[in-house]
Write a protein that holds these residues in place. Sequence first.
Motif, PDB file in Angstrom:
ATOM      1  N   MET A   1       1.147  -1.731  -0.542  1.00  0.00           N
ATOM      2  CA  MET A   1      -0.207  -0.097  -0.531  1.00  0.00           C
ATOM      3  C   MET A   1       1.352   1.056   0.250  1.00  0.00           C
ATOM      4  SD  MET A   1      -3.429  -0.967  -0.055  1.00  0.00           S
ATOM      5  CE  MET A   1      -4.370   0.846   0.910  1.00  0.00           C
ATOM      6  N   ASP A   2       1.461   1.833   0.659  1.00  0.00           N
ATOM      7  CA  ASP A   2       2.691   1.982   0.935  1.00  0.00           C
ATOM      8  C   ASP A   2       3.367   3.027  -0.365  1.00  0.00           C
ATOM      9  OD1 ASP A   2       2.505   2.780   3.540  1.00  0.00           O
ATOM     10  OD2 ASP A   2       4.203   2.272   3.950  1.00  0.00           O
ATOM     11  N   TYR A   3       4.018   1.790  -0.885  1.00  0.00           N
ATOM     12  CA  TYR A   3       4.860   2.201  -2.616  1.00  0.00           C
ATOM     13  C   TYR A   3       3.966   1.739  -3.699  1.00  0.00           C
ATOM     14  CZ  TYR A   3       8.986   1.394   0.447  1.00  0.00           C
ATOM     15  OH  TYR A   3       9.377   2.233   1.670  1.00  0.00           O
ATOM     16  N   GLY A   4       2.660   0.998  -4.002  1.00  0.00           N
ATOM     17  CA  GLY A   4       2.416   0.706  -4.213  1.00  0.00           C
ATOM     18  C   GLY A   4       2.802  -0.005  -5.724  1.00  0.00           C
ATOM     19  N   THR A   5       3.127   0.427  -6.344  1.00  0.00           N
ATOM     20  CA  THR A   5       3.374  -0.821  -7.559  1.00  0.00           C
ATOM     21  C   THR A   5       4.564  -0.437  -8.421  1.00  0.00           C
ATOM     22  OG1 THR A   5       1.808   0.066  -9.421  1.00  0.00           O
ATOM     23  CG2 THR A   5       0.996  -1.580  -8.515  1.00  0.00           C
ATOM     24  N   ALA A   6       5.410   0.754  -7.752  1.00  0.00           N
ATOM     25  CA  ALA A   6       6.266   0.996  -8.491  1.00  0.00           C
ATOM     26  C   ALA A   6       7.492   0.020  -8.650  1.00  0.00           C
ATOM     27  CB  ALA A   6       7.610   1.661  -7.585  1.00  0.00           C
ATOM     28  N   TRP A   7       7.663  -0.979  -8.276  1.00  0.00           N
ATOM     29  CA  TRP A   7       8.133  -2.495  -9.061  1.00  0.00           C
ATOM     30  C   TRP A   7       7.559  -2.780 -10.374  1.00  0.00           C
ATOM     31  CZ3 TRP A   7       4.625  -6.316  -9.131  1.00  0.00           C
ATOM     32  CH2 TRP A   7       3.992  -6.270  -8.928  1.00  0.00           C
ATOM     33  N   ARG A   8       6.018  -2.541 -10.775  1.00  0.00           N
ATOM     34  CA  ARG A   8       6.632  -3.066 -11.924  1.00  0.00           C
ATOM     35  C   ARG A   8       7.170  -1.931 -12.972  1.00  0.00           C
ATOM     36  NH1 ARG A   8       3.863  -6.387 -14.119  1.00  0.00           N
ATOM     37  NH2 ARG A   8       2.653  -5.390 -15.886  1.00  0.00           N
ATOM     38  N   ILE A   9       8.480  -1.339 -12.637  1.00  0.00           N
ATOM     39  CA  ILE A   9       9.246  -0.961 -13.744  1.00  0.00           C
ATOM     40  C   ILE A   9      10.361  -2.188 -13.456  1.00  0.00           C
ATOM     41  CG2 ILE A   9      10.573   0.437 -12.167  1.00  0.00           C
ATOM     42  CD1 ILE A   9       9.601   1.900 -15.022  1.00  0.00           C
ATOM     43  N   LEU A  10      10.014  -2.675 -12.498  1.00  0.00           N
ATOM     44  CA  LEU A  10      11.938  -3.766 -12.839  1.00  0.00           C
ATOM     45  C   LEU A  10      11.501  -4.842 -13.917  1.00  0.00           C
ATOM     46  CD1 LEU A  10      12.277  -3.644  -8.759  1.00  0.00           C
ATOM     47  CD2 LEU A  10      13.637  -2.317 -10.633  1.00  0.00           C
ATOM     48  N   ARG A  11      12.590  -5.059 -13.865  1.00  0.00           N
ATOM     49  CA  ARG A  11      12.523  -6.488 -14.749  1.00  0.00           C
ATOM     50  C   ARG A  11      12.703  -7.208 -13.839  1.00  0.00           C
ATOM     51  NH1 ARG A  11      16.670  -3.814 -19.600  1.00  0.00           N
ATOM     52  NH2 ARG A  11      17.051  -2.166 -17.503  1.00  0.00           N
ATOM     53  N   LEU A  12      12.571  -8.481 -14.518  1.00  0.00           N
ATOM     54  CA  LEU A  12      12.872  -9.714 -13.644  1.00  0.00           C
ATOM     55  C   LEU A  12      14.516  -9.717 -12.904  1.00  0.00           C
ATOM     56  CD1 LEU A  12      11.131 -11.942 -12.250  1.00  0.00           C
ATOM     57  CD2 LEU A  12      10.799 -13.227 -13.945  1.00  0.00           C
ATOM     58  N   SER A  13      14.780  -9.628 -14.043  1.00  0.00           N
ATOM     59  CA  SER A  13      16.109  -9.653 -13.430  1.00  0.00           C
ATOM     60  C   SER A  13      16.734  -9.266 -12.674  1.00  0.00           C
ATOM     61  CB  SER A  13      17.296  -9.554 -15.127  1.00  0.00           C
ATOM     62  OG  SER A  13      16.801  -8.180 -16.059  1.00  0.00           O
ATOM     63  N   SER A  14      16.071  -7.711 -12.644  1.00  0.00           N
ATOM     64  CA  SER A  14      16.185  -6.169 -11.577  1.00  0.00           C
ATOM     65  C   SER A  14      16.366  -7.146  -9.989  1.00  0.00           C
ATOM     66  CB  SER A  14      15.894  -5.085 -12.315  1.00  0.00           C
ATOM     67  OG  SER A  14      16.801  -5.128 -13.483  1.00  0.00           O
ATOM     68  N   ILE A  15      15.173  -7.494 -10.521  1.00  0.00           N
ATOM     69  CA  ILE A  15      14.702  -8.056  -8.723  1.00  0.00           C
ATOM     70  C   ILE A  15      15.387  -9.619  -8.681  1.00  0.00           C
ATOM     71  CG2 ILE A  15      12.995  -9.743  -7.905  1.00  0.00           C
ATOM     72  CD1 ILE A  15      10.623  -7.761 -10.133  1.00  0.00           C
ATOM     73  N   THR A  16      16.054 -10.215  -9.295  1.00  0.00           N
ATOM     74  CA  THR A  16      16.535 -11.306  -8.693  1.00  0.00           C
ATOM     75  C   THR A  16      17.964 -11.304  -8.473  1.00  0.00           C
ATOM     76  OG1 THR A  16      15.599 -12.409 -10.336  1.00  0.00           O
ATOM     77  CG2 THR A  16      17.781 -13.510  -9.564  1.00  0.00           C
ATOM     78  N   ASP A  17      18.351  -9.649  -9.153  1.00  0.00           N
ATOM     79  CA  ASP A  17      19.636  -9.088  -8.258  1.00  0.00           C
ATOM     80  C   ASP A  17      19.455  -8.572  -7.059  1.00  0.00           C
ATOM     81  OD1 ASP A  17      21.280  -9.739 -10.751  1.00  0.00           O
ATOM     82  OD2 ASP A  17      21.527  -7.706 -11.735  1.00  0.00           O
ATOM     83  N   GLN A  18      18.362  -7.306  -6.968  1.00  0.00           N
ATOM     84  CA  GLN A  18      18.122  -6.973  -5.977  1.00  0.00           C
ATOM     85  C   GLN A  18      18.047  -8.223  -4.335  1.00  0.00           C
ATOM     86  OE1 GLN A  18      17.396  -3.956  -4.426  1.00  0.00           O
ATOM     87  NE2 GLN A  18      18.457  -3.711  -6.501  1.00  0.00           N
ATOM     88  N   ILE A  19      17.721  -9.476  -5.212  1.00  0.00           N
ATOM     89  CA  ILE A  19      17.255 -10.546  -3.883  1.00  0.00           C
ATOM     90  C   ILE A  19      19.011 -10.987  -3.863  1.00  0.00           C
ATOM     91  CG2 ILE A  19      16.989 -12.963  -3.857  1.00  0.00           C
ATOM     92  CD1 ILE A  19      14.881 -12.845  -5.394  1.00  0.00           C
ATOM     93  N   PHE A  20      19.944 -11.317  -4.661  1.00  0.00           N
ATOM     94  CA  PHE A  20      21.062 -11.507  -5.016  1.00  0.00           C
ATOM     95  C   PHE A  20      22.441 -10.560  -4.061  1.00  0.00           C
ATOM     96  CE2 PHE A  20      25.856 -11.336  -6.235  1.00  0.00           C
ATOM     97  CZ  PHE A  20      25.861 -12.097  -5.708  1.00  0.00           C
ATOM     98  N   ILE A  21      21.499  -9.523  -3.972  1.00  0.00           N
ATOM     99  CA  ILE A  21      22.440  -8.367  -2.730  1.00  0.00           C
ATOM    100  C   ILE A  21      22.556  -8.701  -1.946  1.00  0.00           C
ATOM    101  CG2 ILE A  21      22.968  -5.711  -2.213  1.00  0.00           C
ATOM    102  CD1 ILE A  21      21.783  -5.045  -5.443  1.00  0.00           C
ATOM    103  N   LYS A  22      20.921  -8.915  -0.951  1.00  0.00           N
ATOM    104  CA  LYS A  22      20.435  -8.562   0.590  1.00  0.00           C
ATOM    105  C   LYS A  22      21.042 -10.402   0.427  1.00  0.00           C
ATOM    106  CE  LYS A  22      16.619  -5.962  -0.065  1.00  0.00           C
ATOM    107  NZ  LYS A  22      17.143  -5.295   1.358  1.00  0.00           N
TER     108      LYS A  22
END
Length: 157
Positions: free
Chosen positions: A1-22
């Motif tokens: 609810m706080d961020y809305g769907t800002a994540w829609r801009i991310l390609r799947l590979s970018s999400i995977t890389d965010q997980i990798f960073i963590k």
Amino acid sequence: MDYGTAWRILRLSSITDQIFIKAQRVRSIQEKGNQKVSDPIVDEFVGIVNYCLIALLQISFKDDERMEIPFEELEPIYDRWVNETKGLLENKNHDYGEAWREMRVSSMTDIILMKLLRVKQIEDNQGQTLVSEGIEANYQDMINYSVFCLIKLGYHG
């Protein structure tokens, strides 16, 4: 609810890389035995869970060009992924006899990183696999290992 769907801009590979960073941060802290940024590693496992769910949502909306998706439309799909992933955790936990309870958090971190490498290979192959499970199953496994780590680390979020 706080961020809305800002994540829609991310390609799947970018999400995977965010997980990798963590996951890589957790492993780095585990190997070094200390950290310079005070954010607790439990926050990284929470982040892995959240980004994996975002990835599963992104997969669900892969043919949908909309950047803004109403919460009322997202919520049932989010709930479906959460419930399906929880069911997978319960079934695997049963079949493996709660083996995770005897595992080290560091081992589960390595398994998360291994699954990330698999996901990257699948992404680089445009989603094609020959015999291995698909990308969704790997995201679900990463969620489940992160949950096990959170339990072992005493997280009460």
